[in-house]
Design a protein around this motif. Structure first.
Motif, PDB file in Angstrom:
ATOM      1  N   PRO A 151       0.817  -1.231   0.000  1.00  0.00           N
ATOM      2  CA  PRO A 151       0.000   0.000   0.000  1.00  0.00           C
ATOM      3  C   PRO A 151       0.841   1.267   0.000  1.00  0.00           C
ATOM      4  O   PRO A 151       0.500   2.249  -0.669  1.00  0.00           O
ATOM      5  N   GLN A 152       1.959   1.254   0.752  1.00  0.00           N
ATOM      6  CA  GLN A 152       2.794   2.453   0.800  1.00  0.00           C
ATOM      7  C   GLN A 152       3.427   2.735  -0.560  1.00  0.00           C
ATOM      8  O   GLN A 152       3.514   3.891  -1.009  1.00  0.00           O
TER       9      GLN A 152
ATOM     10  N   ILE B 199       2.173   1.853  -3.366  1.00  0.00           N
ATOM     11  CA  ILE B 199       1.076   2.248  -4.267  1.00  0.00           C
ATOM     12  C   ILE B 199       0.833   3.753  -4.177  1.00  0.00           C
ATOM     13  O   ILE B 199       0.660   4.439  -5.197  1.00  0.00           O
ATOM     14  N   VAL B 200       0.841   4.297  -2.951  1.00  0.00           N
ATOM     15  CA  VAL B 200       0.655   5.736  -2.760  1.00  0.00           C
ATOM     16  C   VAL B 200       1.769   6.501  -3.474  1.00  0.00           C
ATOM     17  O   VAL B 200       1.535   7.515  -4.151  1.00  0.00           O
ATOM     18  N   LYS B 201       2.981   6.006  -3.331  1.00  0.00           N
ATOM     19  CA  LYS B 201       4.130   6.669  -3.951  1.00  0.00           C
ATOM     20  C   LYS B 201       4.020   6.652  -5.473  1.00  0.00           C
ATOM     21  O   LYS B 201       4.254   7.655  -6.142  1.00  0.00           O
ATOM     22  N   SER B 202       3.641   5.494  -6.025  1.00  0.00           N
ATOM     23  CA  SER B 202       3.526   5.395  -7.493  1.00  0.00           C
ATOM     24  C   SER B 202       2.413   6.292  -8.026  1.00  0.00           C
ATOM     25  O   SER B 202       2.520   6.865  -9.122  1.00  0.00           O
ATOM     26  N   GLN B 203       1.328   6.431  -7.272  1.00  0.00           N
ATOM     27  CA  GLN B 203       0.238   7.312  -7.698  1.00  0.00           C
ATOM     28  C   GLN B 203       0.695   8.766  -7.723  1.00  0.00           C
ATOM     29  O   GLN B 203       0.347   9.533  -8.610  1.00  0.00           O
ATOM     30  N   SER B 204       1.486   9.156  -6.744  1.00  0.00           N
ATOM     31  CA  SER B 204       1.976  10.537  -6.702  1.00  0.00           C
ATOM     32  C   SER B 204       2.957  10.819  -7.831  1.00  0.00           C
ATOM     33  O   SER B 204       3.159  11.967  -8.218  1.00  0.00           O
ATOM     34  N   GLU B 205       3.567   9.737  -8.349  1.00  0.00           N
ATOM     35  CA  GLU B 205       4.510   9.907  -9.459  1.00  0.00           C
ATOM     36  C   GLU B 205       3.834   9.847 -10.816  1.00  0.00           C
ATOM     37  O   GLU B 205       4.493   9.868 -11.856  1.00  0.00           O
ATOM     38  N   GLY B 206       2.508   9.727 -10.824  1.00  0.00           N
ATOM     39  CA  GLY B 206       1.772   9.790 -12.092  1.00  0.00           C
ATOM     40  C   GLY B 206       1.453   8.434 -12.685  1.00  0.00           C
ATOM     41  O   GLY B 206       1.675   8.196 -13.875  1.00  0.00           O
ATOM     42  N   ALA B 207       0.915   7.509 -11.913  1.00  0.00           N
ATOM     43  CA  ALA B 207       0.523   6.201 -12.427  1.00  0.00           C
ATOM     44  C   ALA B 207      -0.706   6.335 -13.325  1.00  0.00           C
ATOM     45  O   ALA B 207      -1.432   7.330 -13.276  1.00  0.00           O
ATOM     46  N   SER B 208      -0.973   5.293 -14.131  1.00  0.00           N
ATOM     47  CA  SER B 208      -2.031   5.370 -15.136  1.00  0.00           C
ATOM     48  C   SER B 208      -3.414   5.068 -14.587  1.00  0.00           C
ATOM     49  O   SER B 208      -4.419   5.476 -15.163  1.00  0.00           O
ATOM     50  N   LEU B 209      -3.495   4.325 -13.491  1.00  0.00           N
ATOM     51  CA  LEU B 209      -4.810   3.938 -12.980  1.00  0.00           C
ATOM     52  C   LEU B 209      -5.493   5.107 -12.266  1.00  0.00           C
ATOM     53  O   LEU B 209      -4.827   5.882 -11.558  1.00  0.00           O
TER      54      LEU B 209
ATOM     55  N   LEU C 186      -7.268  -1.084  -2.647  1.00  0.00           N
ATOM     56  CA  LEU C 186      -6.623  -1.064  -1.324  1.00  0.00           C
ATOM     57  C   LEU C 186      -7.536  -1.584  -0.225  1.00  0.00           C
ATOM     58  O   LEU C 186      -7.047  -1.957   0.863  1.00  0.00           O
ATOM     59  N   PHE C 187      -8.845  -1.629  -0.453  1.00  0.00           N
ATOM     60  CA  PHE C 187      -9.747  -2.184   0.562  1.00  0.00           C
ATOM     61  C   PHE C 187      -9.461  -3.669   0.790  1.00  0.00           C
ATOM     62  O   PHE C 187      -9.823  -4.232   1.830  1.00  0.00           O
ATOM     63  N   SER C 188      -8.838  -4.329  -0.211  1.00  0.00           N
ATOM     64  CA  SER C 188      -8.518  -5.755  -0.043  1.00  0.00           C
ATOM     65  C   SER C 188      -7.409  -5.958   0.984  1.00  0.00           C
ATOM     66  O   SER C 188      -7.199  -7.069   1.476  1.00  0.00           O
TER      67      SER C 188
ATOM     68  N   ILE D  58      -3.871   5.747   4.456  1.00  0.00           N
ATOM     69  CA  ILE D  58      -3.425   5.702   3.047  1.00  0.00           C
ATOM     70  C   ILE D  58      -4.587   6.059   2.117  1.00  0.00           C
ATOM     71  O   ILE D  58      -4.432   6.810   1.150  1.00  0.00           O
ATOM     72  N   LEU D  59      -5.764   5.545   2.436  1.00  0.00           N
ATOM     73  CA  LEU D  59      -6.951   5.844   1.613  1.00  0.00           C
ATOM     74  C   LEU D  59      -7.297   7.330   1.684  1.00  0.00           C
ATOM     75  O   LEU D  59      -7.675   7.944   0.663  1.00  0.00           O
TER      76      LEU D  59
END
Length: 748
Positions: free
Chosen positions: A646-647, A649-659, A668-670, A732-733
């Motif tokens: 999860p951590q 994932i947060v970092k990759s999203q801040s770097e501009g992930a496609s999803l 992340l609820f899983s 994280i959410l």
């Protein structure tokens, strides 16, 4: 009784009031007898008399004063009359004193005018004689001669020289010389136009300019040329002369003892030979004369503004040609209607040879024949289209080739004229539309046209055949456009290409696409029933394969492509349909993966393998996954997401992930504990209801708000139950929710 009271009494009396109106009617019919009426009238008169006497007595002093004033007034009037008579006698004497010198001055003025006129006459006569002597000394210089003759003509026009013996001979000679010079210049003009002698033409127009008759000469010359051409046009279109010429040319092949009957084709050939010759020789030669006339006049700037000689002549010539053609017999008009492009070619070839930029065809003069030709051409274009759909059968290639051949002929015969080409392109567009309408009317709309369970039905096969026929038709026309692209006007090409946009198999393929997508969605739904996704054992070192649902999906896609989609020949529409299916499948796969719960580490590895096998499963539809654009990038991003914490994932999203943030948060609820419930579970939905909601709510803001609702419920649950710590995924959410909303604001 006062006088006023007497008057009021009489006016108000019913009997007396009848005598006060302008017209008095007889009173015999009244109820009162005549004697009583007379008596009453006498009484009334007596009252009036007494009233008058009283007034005279009361005002006799005033009456006497006024009578004396009248005598004084008469005396005054007699005095004024005597004075007026004296004034009139004085005025008469003054009149005589003024009129006598005025008459003398008037006589002297008349004499002075006559003297002045005589002097002017003598002066003009002297100038005329001087100019005449100067004219006599001029030889072989018509322009200078014209100047002197024009000046003489102006002098002659100023005064009446009749009766002056000295000038009689001069006047006659001036008129003669002017007529002779004008005739010679006119004759030289005609010969110069005929021989193309520009220098002599310049000399002629200098003469005309000096004689102030340029406009008249130009008009006469152009009218003469136009009249000559009118005769030539009439002769060329004369059906009797054409018939005679045909009979003469065919006399050698007439069988003995048989009538010499003119063949229709021979007549048509001879008629067009005459028209071709008319444009190539007579009209070209005469138009050349007018253009040369225009060029010469343009060089002589001093003679005035005559810039539209050739343009006006050409417009008049088109009108004359139209008029003569209108008067021609029916068979001549029919020949022109059938071969109208040939007539336009004659006009365009003539204009091309003349090389005069100001000239263009007067289309309005040819509207009748052009409209008739376009009407017949449209009928000729539509006839093979209508006939090929006889008895609702799917047309074969030969029938389509015949229709395409006629379309190609229609486009090719208009190559020499842009406007006709555009008009015929519109007719071709109507033909293409008719073809499309005929096919659409025969498409089956039965309930089984989109089934993908059994082998293709007869309705499905017929729909595919119709689409393939349309595709073959449109592809052949596109091939014609490619071959003729350099010759056809771009406007014509665009008109035909625009009409071909509606001729596509896409509408039928979309029926299959919907059925295929729905079946694929059902297969993907079984992902949540896979037991491997919840296995708790460690997948390390194990040889894992894709999930069973993925194998089923792969087999189904291959089967649909081989059995159903392969029936269609139109590659562009087929590719678009396959791409649509592939994109929807990838998008739905990602949505399901992000909402699988519970999901173990073993399950994530299994789904990561499924991501790679999905590309293989979709290979029959899309050879290169990069063609899917965002969906391809999101699938790769999902594969990487499945192996991250999860951590990370947060970092990759801040770097501009496609999803999208919303799907990442659902995934992340899983990782969360049992208290932090997934959004759809919190809403009381099953996975099918969630997919329906996602289909109807495409906006990221709505999806983020949906996830935020689940987080808010969890926060309320923690507070109400006074739980000491939040789930480790919850912060994280919250961070992802804030980042997602900030990203939306920046995009705005």
């Amino acid at each position: 009784m006062e006088a006023k009271d007497v008057c009021v009494e009489i006016e108000n009396d019913e009997f007396y009031s009848k005598f006060l109106v302008d017209t008095v009617k007889p009173l015999v019919g009244e109820n009162i007898s005549v004697s009583d009426q007379v008596s009453r009238l006498a009484q009334g008169i007596e009252k009036l008399s007494k009233s008058l006497e009283k007034q005279v007595l009361a005002k006799h002093n005033d009456l006497l004063t006024q009578a004396s004033h009248i005598s004084d007034l008469e005396t005054t009037l007699e005095s004024v009359q005597s004075q007026v008579q004296g004034l009139l006698r004085g005025a008469e004497k003054l009149k005589d004193r003024v009129h006598t010198p005025h008459r003398a001055l008037e006589e002297q003025t008349t004499m002075l005018e006559r003297v002045q006129e005589t002097c002017n006459l003598l002066r003009h006569a002297a100038k005329m004689l001087a100019l005449w002597n100067k004219l006599a000394s001029i030889k072989d210089n018509p322009p200078k001669e014209a100047i002197i003759l024009f000046e003489l003509n102006e002098l002659i026009g100023d005064y009446d020289f009749e009766g002056i013996v000295l000038l009689e001979e001069v006047l006659k000679e001036v008129e003669h010389r002017k007529k002779e010079l004008l005739d010679n210049s006119t004759a030289l003009l005609q010969s110069s136009l005929l021989n193309g002698e520009k220098e002599k033409l310049l000399q002629c127009f200098k003469v005309f300019h000096n004689l102030q008759c340029t406009n008249e000469q130009i008009r006469n010359s152009v009218d003469s040329i136009l009249n000559d051409l009118k005769k030539e046009i009439g002769n060329a279109l004369n059906v009797q002369m054409v018939s005679i010429e045909v009979k003469k040319s065919s006399s050698g092949r007439v069988a003995p003892g048989k009538a010499n009957i003119m063949n229709a084709q021979d007549f048509k050939n001879k008629l067009w030979d005459n028209i071709d010759k008319l444009f190539r020789v007579e009209m070209y030669n005469n138009c050349t004369k007018v253009i040369m006339l225009q060029n010469v006049v343009n060089e002589l700037h001093a003679i005035g503004n005559f810039r539209n000689i050739a343009k006006t002549f050409w417009s008049d010539l088109c009108t004359v040609f139209s008029s003569e053609l209108e008067k021609s017999p029916l068979n001549v008009n029919q020949s022109v209607e059938i071969d109208f492009p040939r007539l336009l070619k004659c006009f365009n070839d003539l204009l091309s040879k003349l090389k005069c930029k100001d000239l263009e065809i007067n289309r309005s003069s040819l509207t009748k024949w052009e409209n008739s030709f376009l009407s017949k051409s449209l009928g000729k274009l539509l006839e093979p289209v209508r006939s090929m759909w006889h008895l609702s059968q799917v047309p074969n290639m030969d029938q389509i080739d015949n229709a395409v051949r006629i379309i190609a002929e229609a486009l090719s015969i208009s190559l020499g004229d842009k406007q006709l080409s555009i008009s015929l392109a519109n007719s071709v567009a109507k033909c293409i539309k008719q073809m499309n309408v005929e096919a659409e009317q025969r498409l089956s709309l039965d309930s089984d046209v989109a089934q993908i369970i059994e082998p293709p039905t007869s309705s499905q096969q017929k729909n595919a055949d119709l689409c393939n026929a349309l595709y073959y038709f449109s592809s052949q026309i596109r091939r014609v456009l490619v071959n003729m692209n350099s010759m056809l006007p771009q406007e014509s090409v665009q008109i035909v290409q625009s009409s071909l946009k509606d001729v596509t198999s896409l509408s039928v393929l979309q029926l299959f696409a919907e059925s295929i997508k729905n079946s694929l969605f059902i297969i993907l739904m079984t992902m949540h029933d896979e037991p491997d996704l919840t296995r708790s054992d460690d997948p390390t070192g194990k040889s894992l394969s894709c999930s069973p649902y993925m194998k089923e999906l792969q087999q189904f896609v291959s089967r649909c492509k081989d059995i159903y989609l392969s029936m269609f020949s139109e590659k562009a529409a087929l590719n678009e349909c396959c791409t649509t299916i592939a994109k929807a499948t990838v998008e739905r796969f990602i949505q399901h993966v992000c909402n699988v719960q519970p999901l173990s580490k073993f399950g994530r590895i299994k789904l990561q393998i499924d991501c790679k096998h999905l590309e293989t499963a979709l290979a029959p539809l899309v050879s290169d996954m990069s063609e899917l654009g965002d969906q391809s990038r999101q699938l790769k991003a999902l594969s990487l997401l499945l192996e991250k914490s999860p951590q990370d994932i947060v970092k990759s999203q801040s770097e501009g992930a496609s999803l999208p943030y919303s799907l990442v948060m659902m995934f992340l609820f899983s990782y969360a504990g049992p208290q932090l419930i997934a959004p759809h579970t919190c809403a009381g939905w099953n996975i099918q209801k969630l997919m329906q909601w996602l289909d109807s709510h495409k906006k990221e803001k709505e999806r983020l708000d949906f996830v935020a609702g689940a987080l808010q419920r969890y926060q309320n649950h923690v507070r109400q139950n006074q739980i000491a710590t939040y789930d480790e995924v919850y912060p994280i959410l919250l961070q992802l929710l804030e980042d997602g909303r900030n990203t939306l604001k920046q995009e705005k």
